[in-house]
Scaffold this motif. Structure first.
Motif, mmCIF file in Angstrom:
data_model
loop_
_atom_site.group_PDB
_atom_site.id
_atom_site.type_symbol
_atom_site.label_atom_id
_atom_site.label_comp_id
_atom_site.label_asym_id
_atom_site.label_seq_id
_atom_site.Cartn_x
_atom_site.Cartn_y
_atom_site.Cartn_z
ATOM 1 N N PRO A 490 110.047 10.661 14.985
ATOM 2 C CA PRO A 490 110.734 11.382 13.452
ATOM 3 C C PRO A 490 110.970 12.879 14.147
ATOM 4 C CG PRO A 490 108.879 11.169 13.410
ATOM 5 C CD PRO A 490 108.834 9.991 13.807
ATOM 6 N N GLN A 491 110.261 13.081 14.843
ATOM 7 C CA GLN A 491 110.551 14.319 15.351
ATOM 8 C C GLN A 491 111.434 14.801 16.160
ATOM 9 O OE1 GLN A 491 107.564 13.239 15.430
ATOM 10 N NE2 GLN A 491 106.140 14.630 14.349
ATOM 11 N N VAL A 492 112.342 13.461 17.333
ATOM 12 C CA VAL A 492 113.261 13.176 18.191
ATOM 13 C C VAL A 492 114.412 12.744 17.149
ATOM 14 C CG1 VAL A 492 114.386 12.086 19.685
ATOM 15 C CG2 VAL A 492 111.731 12.404 19.817
ATOM 16 N N ALA A 493 113.790 11.817 16.426
ATOM 17 C CA ALA A 493 115.110 11.286 15.564
ATOM 18 C C ALA A 493 116.075 12.141 14.858
ATOM 19 C CB ALA A 493 114.837 9.745 14.486
ATOM 20 N N ALA A 494 115.086 13.574 14.492
ATOM 21 C CA ALA A 494 115.729 14.729 14.143
ATOM 22 C C ALA A 494 116.472 15.845 14.387
ATOM 23 C CB ALA A 494 114.689 15.246 13.314
ATOM 24 N N LEU A 495 115.826 16.001 15.634
ATOM 25 C CA LEU A 495 117.056 16.839 16.661
ATOM 26 C C LEU A 495 117.869 16.150 16.653
ATOM 27 C CD1 LEU A 495 113.970 18.027 18.840
ATOM 28 C CD2 LEU A 495 115.353 19.386 17.232
ATOM 29 N N GLY A 496 118.747 14.571 16.565
ATOM 30 C CA GLY A 496 119.623 13.752 17.281
ATOM 31 C C GLY A 496 120.863 14.883 16.412
ATOM 32 N N GLY A 497 121.749 14.581 17.428
ATOM 33 C CA GLY A 497 123.008 15.207 16.622
ATOM 34 C C GLY A 497 124.008 13.556 15.334
ATOM 35 N N HIS A 498 123.348 12.852 15.813
ATOM 36 C CA HIS A 498 124.266 11.604 16.455
ATOM 37 C C HIS A 498 123.276 10.616 15.419
ATOM 38 C CE1 HIS A 498 127.845 13.503 15.993
ATOM 39 N NE2 HIS A 498 127.947 13.570 17.364
ATOM 40 N N HIS A 499 123.740 9.793 14.056
ATOM 41 C CA HIS A 499 121.977 8.919 14.292
ATOM 42 C C HIS A 499 122.126 7.634 13.496
ATOM 43 C CE1 HIS A 499 117.386 9.086 12.393
ATOM 44 N NE2 HIS A 499 117.896 7.593 13.134
ATOM 45 N N TRP A 500 122.001 6.521 14.451
ATOM 46 C CA TRP A 500 122.125 5.028 14.043
ATOM 47 C C TRP A 500 120.708 4.334 13.419
ATOM 48 C CZ3 TRP A 500 124.985 7.557 17.150
ATOM 49 C CH2 TRP A 500 126.433 7.476 17.058
ATOM 50 N N ARG A 501 120.863 3.525 12.212
ATOM 51 C CA ARG A 501 119.994 2.834 11.641
ATOM 52 C C ARG A 501 119.684 1.302 12.105
ATOM 53 N NH1 ARG A 501 118.693 4.049 6.489
ATOM 54 N NH2 ARG A 501 119.590 2.293 6.486
ATOM 55 N N VAL A 502 118.784 0.213 12.710
ATOM 56 C CA VAL A 502 119.066 -0.592 13.238
ATOM 57 C C VAL A 502 118.263 -1.528 12.345
ATOM 58 C CG1 VAL A 502 118.959 -2.145 15.518
ATOM 59 C CG2 VAL A 502 118.770 -0.242 15.742
ATOM 60 N N THR A 511 118.980 -15.457 10.358
ATOM 61 C CA THR A 511 118.488 -14.000 11.075
ATOM 62 C C THR A 511 119.765 -12.896 11.971
ATOM 63 O OG1 THR A 511 116.305 -14.485 11.073
ATOM 64 C CG2 THR A 511 116.756 -12.542 11.501
ATOM 65 N N THR A 512 120.324 -12.121 10.861
ATOM 66 C CA THR A 512 120.921 -11.178 11.553
ATOM 67 C C THR A 512 120.353 -9.508 11.604
ATOM 68 O OG1 THR A 512 122.274 -10.743 9.554
ATOM 69 C CG2 THR A 512 122.896 -12.252 11.579
ATOM 70 N N SER A 513 121.496 -8.750 12.463
ATOM 71 C CA SER A 513 121.079 -7.854 13.085
ATOM 72 C C SER A 513 122.189 -6.785 12.898
ATOM 73 C CB SER A 513 119.656 -7.017 14.256
ATOM 74 O OG SER A 513 119.919 -6.039 14.034
ATOM 75 N N GLU A 514 122.409 -5.365 12.657
ATOM 76 C CA GLU A 514 123.114 -3.942 12.032
ATOM 77 C C GLU A 514 122.957 -2.864 12.633
ATOM 78 O OE1 GLU A 514 124.839 -4.446 8.757
ATOM 79 O OE2 GLU A 514 122.926 -3.473 7.572
ATOM 80 N N VAL A 515 124.059 -2.381 12.876
ATOM 81 C CA VAL A 515 123.530 -1.339 12.991
ATOM 82 C C VAL A 515 124.357 -0.310 12.399
ATOM 83 C CG1 VAL A 515 123.557 1.102 15.594
ATOM 84 C CG2 VAL A 515 122.160 -1.949 16.040
#
Length: 550
Positions: A490-502, A511-515
């Motif tokens: 979470p510390q790394v994710a919080a510093l991102g300028g752009h965030h995607w969740r898989v 079963t399918t995956s999306e981002v």
């Protein structure tokens, strides 16, 4: 910079379109949600060798398209030009994998091989992770990394040029020595043959002349008698005398014949002129047939000598003169060979000295670059809570080659007094991640921009202040380019300028995956989930807000 990634029917991805941005791009999600599939798909379109089965179950084919922005000075332009492919400020890579395993690639809508895709990928993407044996963990590439860090290309080119000159001199000496040895092996033959040929002194065309002369002399005795009889018959005691008498008689009677003898007299005069020419020709032939009886013996002896020597050397008699020149040249080469060998040895010695000097200068430059790199990495390790660890660039002597006499390996010792060893064998998972990050931060300062860096869970095994330090180093890397991070921190994710969740879905047993890109509120929820697990508490949300606030 990677601008867009489209994935169709790959593994558990049905259809996915991602638009990446400059700076730090983070991808998060639960374990097994499909984050690694994104990297597999990106590796596929870049020509990397990976999974054999990539097509989604039930689909006829899978397809991945990646779009990159290329600055004018980007290294990819040279690869495109070498492959004869169209360039520009946009690069579109597309690759299809059919269900039966066939793979087809395109670069800017032109068919291209997997090899060209891999060459391009080296200029577009750098992947770093705990199991990345293609990058910083591969000792085979450490020397090239150090050389690039130290900006040593000029010295390397000097060494390569000296190595090329040295090799050329060594090959020239080896060939000259082999030629000389070959000539020495036949020295007795050469000296005897050259002496024999010089003594005989054959000339082109001589054999035919001797053969003609010999046949003439052999037939001379027989034809001389016939020609002598003919000469007598034509001479004064023969035809010439009879015709002369007839002419005198006719001329004495011509005055009383009232012109009737004029024509016969004229004809007889002409006949005597022709008879005189014939007599001279016969006399010349008799003179030509005059020879000393020993001349036939001498002619036959030389003719047989020429033919015997030609048979001995398996050439035509007319080629003996050329053979004599060839063998003489080889003998001269033998006589001059020692001096030539000494000259070539001197040239090789000079070339080796030039190479040694250039290689030594390169070794010294590598040593200085290694010291700078070690100091820089040590400076990066302290914020990553590894201030007691030691990073050392080990340079050892290696067999001479076009890139010098050095092997280079990055080694680490995780605690004072502990033995150092290869980077990928000494450090634990979390330590390795931080070593790689520290090294990457230092190297990036010396490298050209335009390469998208991907870090695959490089923060695994660290947390708290260390994870925050990792994130800040990643953000620093991204400030001047583009960084993609697959992370559980979470510390790394919080510093991102752009965030995607898989995220993964199961519908109708499929079963399918999306981002999905996250809004500010969604980022808070995602980071809170990463902090607390499945049950997101108020305390987790507060902590997430604090992380996002920096």
């Amino acid at each position: 910079m990677l601008r867009a990634l489209e994935i169709h029917d790959m593994l558990i991805i049905d259809r996915l379109e991602l638009a990446f941005q400059p700076g730090l791009n983070v991808l998060t999600g639960e374990t097994g949600a499909g984050k690694s599939i994104l990297l597999d798909s990106l590796g596929f379109v870049l020509g990397w060798r990976g999974r054999a089965e990539l097509v989604r179950a039930g689909a006829a084919q899978g397809e991945v398209t990646a779009v990159f922005d290329l600055p004018e000075d980007h290294a990819a332009h040279a690869v495109l030009a070498e492959a004869g492919l169209p360039g520009g400020d946009e690069l579109i890579l597309r690759r299809v994998n059919t269900a039966d395993g066939r793979k087809t690639g395109w670069i800017n809508d032109r068919r291209a091989s997997g090899e060209v895709l891999r060459q391009l990928s080296a200029t577009l993407i750098e992947l770093h992770g705990q199991h990345d044996d293609r990058g910083l963990l591969d000792p085979k590439g450490h020397r090239a990394i150090l050389d690039e860090y130290g900006a040593l290309q000029g010295k390397i080119e000097t060494v390569r040029s000296a190595w090329k000159t040295r090799n050329a001199a060594a090959k020239a000496l080896e060939k000259a020595q082999a030629d000389l040895d070959a000539v020495r092996a036949e020295e007795d033959f050469l000296r005897h043959s050259v002496a024999e040929l010089r003594k005989l002194g054959p000339e082109p065309g001589e054999e035919a002349d001797l053969d003609t002369r010999r046949r003439m002399m052999q037939a001379a005795e027989k034809i001389r008698d016939d020609i002598g009889q003919a000469s007598n018959a034509l001479g004064y005691d023969g035809a010439e005398g009879a015709m002369a008498s007839a002419l005198r008689w006719l001329e004495g009677a011509a005055e009383r014949a009232e012109g009737r003898l004029d024509a016969p007299i004229a004809a007889l005069t002409r006949a005597m002129a022709e008879l005189d020419e014939a007599s001279r020709g016969v006399a010349d032939c008799l003179d030509a047939l005059e020879f000393n009886p020993s001349e036939l013996e001498d002619t036959e002896e030389r003719l047989f000598a020429l033919r015997a020597l030609a048979r001995k050397h398996e050439v035509l008699p007319d080629d003996l003169a050329t053979l004599a020149e060839t063998l003489s040249a080889r003998l001269n080469a033998l006589d001059a060979g020692e001096a030539a060998i000494e000259d070539l040895k001197h040239e090789l010695k000079s070339a080796e000295a030039a190479y040694d000097s250039a290689a030594l200068a390169l070794t010294e430059a590598r040593g200085k670059a290694a010291a700078r790199l070690d100091k820089a990495v040590s400076g990066e390790l302290a914020p990553l809570k590894m201030d007691r660890a030691v990073f050392t660039t080990r340079i050892e002597e290696a067999p001479a080659g076009p890139d010098g006499r050095d092997t280079v390996q990055f080694t680490v010792a995780t605690n004072p007094g502990a033995p150092s060893g290869p980077l990928n064998k000494i450090a634990s998972g979390g330590e390795l991640s931080r070593f790689l990050l520290a090294l990457k931060v230092c190297l990036t300062e010396e490298r050209d921009a335009g390469v998208t860096m991907i870090f695959d869970e490089i923060d695994r095994g660290v947390g708290g202040a260390t994870a925050d330090a990792v994130g800040r180093r990643l953000k620093a890397l991204a400030d001047s380019g583009q960084v993609l991070v697959v992370t559980h921190s979470p510390q790394v994710a919080a510093l991102g300028g752009h965030h995607w969740r898989v995220q993964k879905h199961v519908k109708s047993d499929m079963t399918t995956s999306e981002v999905v890109p996250l809004t500010a509120a969604e980022r808070e929820s995602e980071i809170a989930r990463m902090l607390s697990g499945d049950t997101v508490t108020d305390e987790a949300r507060a902590a997430a807000r604090a992380l996002l606030a920096g």
